[in-house]
Every structure is written in C-alpha cells, then in structure tokens.
Write a protein that holds these residues in place. Structure first.
Motif, short mmCIF file in Angstrom:
data_model
loop_
_atom_site.label_atom_id
_atom_site.label_comp_id
_atom_site.label_asym_id
_atom_site.label_seq_id
_atom_site.Cartn_x
_atom_site.Cartn_y
_atom_site.Cartn_z
N ASN A 245 -17.51 -56.28 11.86
CA ASN A 245 -16.45 -55.92 10.90
C ASN A 245 -16.55 -54.48 10.43
OD1 ASN A 245 -17.22 -58.93 10.57
ND2 ASN A 245 -15.08 -58.81 9.95
N GLY A 246 -15.43 -53.79 10.49
CA GLY A 246 -15.39 -52.41 10.03
C GLY A 246 -14.01 -51.82 10.21
N GLU A 247 -13.72 -50.80 9.45
CA GLU A 247 -12.41 -50.15 9.53
C GLU A 247 -12.53 -48.69 9.11
OE1 GLU A 247 -8.60 -52.23 8.35
OE2 GLU A 247 -8.79 -50.77 6.72
N TYR A 248 -12.01 -47.82 9.94
CA TYR A 248 -12.08 -46.38 9.63
C TYR A 248 -10.74 -45.88 9.09
CZ TYR A 248 -12.23 -41.33 10.18
OH TYR A 248 -12.16 -39.99 9.94
N GLN A 249 -10.82 -44.98 8.12
CA GLN A 249 -9.65 -44.25 7.66
C GLN A 249 -10.09 -42.85 7.24
OE1 GLN A 249 -9.04 -46.90 4.09
NE2 GLN A 249 -8.79 -44.95 3.03
N TYR A 250 -9.24 -41.90 7.51
CA TYR A 250 -9.55 -40.54 7.09
C TYR A 250 -9.59 -40.51 5.56
CZ TYR A 250 -9.29 -35.48 6.58
OH TYR A 250 -9.55 -34.18 6.24
N SER A 251 -10.63 -39.89 5.00
CA SER A 251 -10.75 -39.88 3.54
C SER A 251 -11.55 -38.67 3.08
CB SER A 251 -11.43 -41.17 3.04
OG SER A 251 -12.71 -41.31 3.65
N SER A 252 -11.29 -38.26 1.86
CA SER A 252 -11.95 -37.10 1.29
C SER A 252 -12.25 -37.35 -0.18
CB SER A 252 -11.05 -35.87 1.43
OG SER A 252 -11.55 -34.78 0.67
N LEU A 253 -13.41 -36.91 -0.62
CA LEU A 253 -13.76 -37.05 -2.04
C LEU A 253 -12.93 -36.11 -2.91
CD1 LEU A 253 -17.65 -37.45 -1.88
CD2 LEU A 253 -15.89 -39.22 -1.97
N ASN A 254 -12.33 -35.09 -2.29
CA ASN A 254 -11.45 -34.18 -3.04
C ASN A 254 -10.19 -34.88 -3.55
OD1 ASN A 254 -12.98 -31.83 -2.93
ND2 ASN A 254 -12.21 -31.30 -0.89
N SER A 255 -9.80 -35.93 -2.83
CA SER A 255 -8.63 -36.72 -3.25
C SER A 255 -9.05 -38.18 -3.39
CB SER A 255 -7.50 -36.57 -2.24
OG SER A 255 -7.96 -36.88 -0.93
N PHE A 256 -10.07 -38.40 -4.22
CA PHE A 256 -10.69 -39.72 -4.35
C PHE A 256 -9.72 -40.76 -4.89
CE2 PHE A 256 -13.30 -42.95 -6.46
CZ PHE A 256 -14.17 -43.27 -5.43
N SER A 257 -9.66 -41.90 -4.21
CA SER A 257 -8.84 -43.02 -4.63
C SER A 257 -9.73 -44.24 -4.82
CB SER A 257 -7.76 -43.33 -3.58
OG SER A 257 -7.20 -44.61 -3.78
N VAL A 258 -9.81 -44.75 -6.02
CA VAL A 258 -10.64 -45.92 -6.29
C VAL A 258 -10.20 -47.10 -5.44
CG1 VAL A 258 -11.30 -47.62 -8.05
CG2 VAL A 258 -11.22 -45.19 -8.64
N LYS A 259 -8.90 -47.29 -5.32
CA LYS A 259 -8.36 -48.41 -4.56
C LYS A 259 -8.76 -48.33 -3.08
CE LYS A 259 -4.03 -50.71 -3.31
NZ LYS A 259 -2.54 -50.68 -3.44
N GLU A 260 -8.58 -47.17 -2.47
CA GLU A 260 -8.89 -47.01 -1.05
C GLU A 260 -10.39 -47.04 -0.79
OE1 GLU A 260 -6.74 -47.07 1.47
OE2 GLU A 260 -5.22 -47.45 -0.07
N PHE A 261 -11.17 -46.50 -1.72
CA PHE A 261 -12.62 -46.54 -1.58
C PHE A 261 -13.13 -47.98 -1.65
CE2 PHE A 261 -16.90 -46.52 -3.49
CZ PHE A 261 -17.59 -45.87 -2.48
N ASP A 262 -12.62 -48.74 -2.62
CA ASP A 262 -13.04 -50.14 -2.76
C ASP A 262 -12.66 -50.94 -1.52
OD1 ASP A 262 -14.10 -49.63 -5.21
OD2 ASP A 262 -12.46 -50.51 -6.37
N LYS A 263 -11.50 -50.63 -0.95
CA LYS A 263 -11.05 -51.31 0.27
C LYS A 263 -12.02 -51.04 1.43
CE LYS A 263 -7.20 -51.33 3.57
NZ LYS A 263 -5.88 -50.72 3.90
N SER A 264 -12.42 -49.77 1.58
CA SER A 264 -13.35 -49.40 2.64
C SER A 264 -14.73 -50.02 2.41
CB SER A 264 -13.47 -47.88 2.71
OG SER A 264 -14.37 -47.49 3.74
N LEU A 265 -15.18 -50.01 1.17
CA LEU A 265 -16.49 -50.58 0.84
C LEU A 265 -16.51 -52.08 1.10
CD1 LEU A 265 -19.19 -49.51 -0.36
CD2 LEU A 265 -18.40 -50.37 -2.57
N TYR A 266 -15.40 -52.74 0.85
CA TYR A 266 -15.34 -54.19 1.03
C TYR A 266 -15.47 -54.56 2.51
CZ TYR A 266 -13.99 -59.07 0.67
OH TYR A 266 -13.98 -60.44 0.74
N ILE A 267 -14.65 -53.96 3.37
CA ILE A 267 -14.65 -54.36 4.78
C ILE A 267 -15.85 -53.82 5.54
CG2 ILE A 267 -13.22 -52.44 5.61
CD1 ILE A 267 -13.12 -56.13 6.81
N ASN A 268 -16.35 -52.64 5.16
CA ASN A 268 -17.43 -52.01 5.91
C ASN A 268 -18.83 -52.36 5.40
OD1 ASN A 268 -16.00 -50.29 7.89
ND2 ASN A 268 -15.15 -49.33 6.07
N PHE A 269 -18.91 -52.81 4.17
CA PHE A 269 -20.23 -53.13 3.59
C PHE A 269 -20.31 -54.57 3.07
CE2 PHE A 269 -22.77 -53.31 -0.40
CZ PHE A 269 -24.03 -53.26 0.19
#
Length: 212
Positions: free
Chosen positions: A66-90
């Motif tokens: 299980n895993g999913e990649y998306q382009y992301s940057s801490l300069n435009s941090f999104s709590v929603k998108e980060f939580d989504k990535s953390l959920y599926i990848n970790f």
C-alpha cells in the motif's frame, strides 16, 4: 513458500506474484494471477479488520504494498493532504501488519515486508509528504521488529527505486532528480525473491535502486 500480498492490485505486486508459486492477496480488485483474492472495499480501519478476520491461512511472508505518491511541498503545506498521505503510506501498512500477526496469519519465523521507497532516504523537492510518511514507516519497522522478536516474527522493509509505472512516470515528470532511471523489472523481482527465501533476514531496510 506461501505468500500474502496486501495491495495486490498494484503493478509491482502483480509482477512479483507472476514469478512465485503460491500467492494470495488482499485487494479491491480480483486478479487471476493470485491463488485467492480476499476482496476489500476500502482501507478504513473497520474494513481492514473485517477482511482480515476472513483469512484463516498462515503464510511464510506477508508483503504490504500500500502506498500513494503525490507531488507535495512544505512551502504549501496542507494538513488534509498530509494526513491523507500519512494514512495510506504509513498507518495502513502498520494496521495490516498488526492485525494479521494478531490474527495468527504469519507463520513462526515468517516475515512481514513493508514496501517503502528510496524517497525515504532523500530530501528531493516535491516528495515532502511521501518521503516523510515512508521515512516514518522505515523507522516504525525497526520498533515493530524489536516488539515481535519474542514472538519469533521478522519485520523488514523493501525500499524500491523508481518503477516504470504511473507513480514512477509522474515522479520523473517533475524532474525531481535527473540522475535517476527506472529499475529494471527483472532486477527488482530477482532481489525480492531472494529476500523471501532468506529465513534469517530481520530488521533490515533493503534498498533496491538504480542511478546513472
């Protein structure tokens, strides 16, 4: 040697399964590549637990893709998108591993293999959420391994470089690192088959990558 693939609909999982004798899978899609597919509707916690309760077999190896990649940057941090990535990848891989071991689906001296990424070992631009989540998975695997030693279970990580699939192509499209090429299918399949046969490997992060 009996194997269970979690996230068995992924292209990487199917490529490996074609070269193995006996492999079951947990997947949202059926596939005739596998001996048996345990269907799962989604990767919410209750659905994961429900699906695992239906599995009565024991396996030598459990591979969690299980895993999913998306382009992301801490300069435009999104709590929603980060939580989504953390959920599926970790979170999802850890939940599966814990529930399968507690359900006694892993044979003694069997191994869980979490699938991670070389992104966990680098700080490339555009990989922010994915790299952080996979790095957390790598570190958690070592803690998990220590916790499972007394129960005689082995915990390892396979950390892959770029594969010639949708995720890999999207990563290269951002030109994050011009020194990276795709892994050859045969090279990573052969290496993974070698890992599965080794009954001594434990608490390892097995890095499979290809650079120019």
């Amino acid at each position: 040697m009996k194997n269970l693939f979690i996230g068995g609909s992924s292209e990487i999982a199917k490529n490996i399964a074609k070269k193995l004798y006996f492999t079951d899978c947990v997947s949202r899609k059926n596939s005739n590549i596998y001996n048996k597919c345990f269907k799962i509707k989604n990767y919410k916690i209750q659905e994961i637990k429900k699906t695992i309760k239906s599995i009565t077999k024991t396996y030598d190896n459990i591979l969690i893709f299980n895993g999913e990649y998306q382009y992301s940057s801490l300069n435009s941090f999104s709590v929603k998108e980060f939580d989504k990535s953390l959920y599926i990848n970790f979170k999802v891989p850890i939940i599966f591993a814990t529930e399968l071991i507690n359900n006694e689906n892993l044979k003694k001296n069997g191994s869980v293999y979490f699938f991670s990424s070389v992104a966990a070992h680098t700080s490339e631009k555009g990989n922010a959420y994915y790299s952080i989540a996979k790095n957390a998975l790598n570190f958690a695997s070592k803690i998990f391994s220590n916790e499972q030693k007394e129960r005689n279970y082995r915990i390892n990580v396979i950390s892959l470089g770029l594969i010639d699939n949708i995720m890999g192509k999207s990563t290269l499209a951002f030109k994050i690192n011009n020194n990276v090429k795709f892994l050859k299918k045969k090279s990573y399949i052969d290496k993974i088959k070698e890992c599965l046969k080794n009954k001594k490997v434990n608490q390892k992060i097995i890095l499979i990558k290809w650079y120019k």
